[in-house]
Design an enzyme around this catalytic site. Sequence first.
Site, short mmCIF file in Angstrom:
data_model
loop_
_atom_site.label_atom_id
_atom_site.label_comp_id
_atom_site.label_asym_id
_atom_site.label_seq_id
_atom_site.Cartn_x
_atom_site.Cartn_y
_atom_site.Cartn_z
N ASP A 61 0.50 -4.51 10.13
CA ASP A 61 -0.64 -3.72 9.66
C ASP A 61 -1.83 -4.66 9.49
OD1 ASP A 61 -2.38 -1.88 8.64
OD2 ASP A 61 -1.36 -1.64 6.72
N LYS A 88 -12.82 -0.98 6.73
CA LYS A 88 -13.39 -2.02 5.89
C LYS A 88 -14.28 -2.95 6.70
CE LYS A 88 -10.39 -0.63 2.71
NZ LYS A 88 -9.59 0.62 2.86
N TRP A 93 0.86 -1.18 0.00
CA TRP A 93 0.00 0.00 0.00
C TRP A 93 0.90 1.23 0.00
CZ3 TRP A 93 -2.20 2.67 4.78
CH2 TRP A 93 -3.21 3.56 4.44
#
Length: 423
Positions: free
Chosen positions: A226, A262, A145
């Site tokens: 993460d 999310k 990312w």
Amino acid sequence: MGSIESQDSLYGLATIPKAPADFLMGLKHDFLADESTQKVALVVGAYRDNTGRPWRLPAVIEAEKRYFEDSSYFKHEYAPILGITEFTHAASQVLLGKDSPALAEGRVCSVQTLSGTGAIHIGALLLARFLPSPTPWAFVPAPTWHLHRQCFEHVGLTVKDYPYYDGVNKSLTFSAMESVLRSAPPGSIVLLQVCAHNPTGLDLDEEQWRLIVSLVQEQRFFPFLDCAYQGFASGSLTKDNLAIRLFIEAGVEMVIAQSFSKTMGLYGQRVGCFHYVAAAHSDAPGVVERVASQLAILIRSEMSTSPSYGARVASIVLNDSELYAEWERNLVTMSSRITEMRWKLRQELESLETPGTWKHLTDQIGMFGFTGLTPAQCQRMKSKHHIHIPSSGRISISDLNTGNVARVAMAIHEVVRWGLACT
């Protein structure tokens, strides 16, 4: 008054350079400007239902209702500096497991952040400021990312890549990853995505995770995990936190960024946590106390206190057994539909006899998929077919639905054949 005529006369920010636009937001802008009625965006990581609409999780809808009806909440008061305790504590239990030895031994400090991005930034700032000098390099997967690198560089850390994805074979390149990390300087920060790797959709298996944990111990690396998709990848909160549990089992010091964007559909509410886990030793609670005191200073100077609305809603879901069970069902609904779309896209491509192999689409997991399309093919997807995807070939699987997947497959089929004709 005369005008400024020479460069030497300029002062302040008059000569500031123009920064490049965020490429994903730029793609979103291009999509909005596209006047085609057949346009499709496979860009932004936000869950959509089979009609292409945002989906409000039933568990979250009920939590919001309870929040507004409960007069005991001081709805617009400041939250504590480190966040809403009921939220951060419940979030740590979801992340680590309620029976985690790290929680039982007082080795965990959890603070509320501006979603996962804020957690990564606060974590990077903490490490840049307090790790022994000279500050070690931060290693991130290639690809990863894009904000991982940006957040680390923003606080002055030097960022290096380690191999993660083999674009030729469309698979993990674990041996190369291991080799590069073995040559990294001891004490290096190593960023690892816990599950549903963004952008490749490829995760390490348990054996590979165990090897990485051992490597972290041997090289005295500082792991930065993460976790943005726990429960969103496989549908199981427990299955998706395997990597975290293995690091906890090893007793290593680490930090973890956690997001509920999310997993609860709370994208704009910026609900997240940063967790520090001390190594398993007798002074761990003391280390946790000192880390918490420094985090309070960093948070206070950056945002004073975190916003409360989204965290209150998430807290209601996490602390109510009925809503928690509903949330788990919602996670299965989302992850199952994404898996279904992966298979549907692969089947459409194979039925068209699109050149190449498309098994990699179903080998991947989570919101994103790497198609293997070249930048030129991705540009043609937009210019000829009005299907917007990044030049990396990464697509948001959740933007596929039964109404557009066949058209997307036809477009991929055409650009692949076009690409072969051009070679």
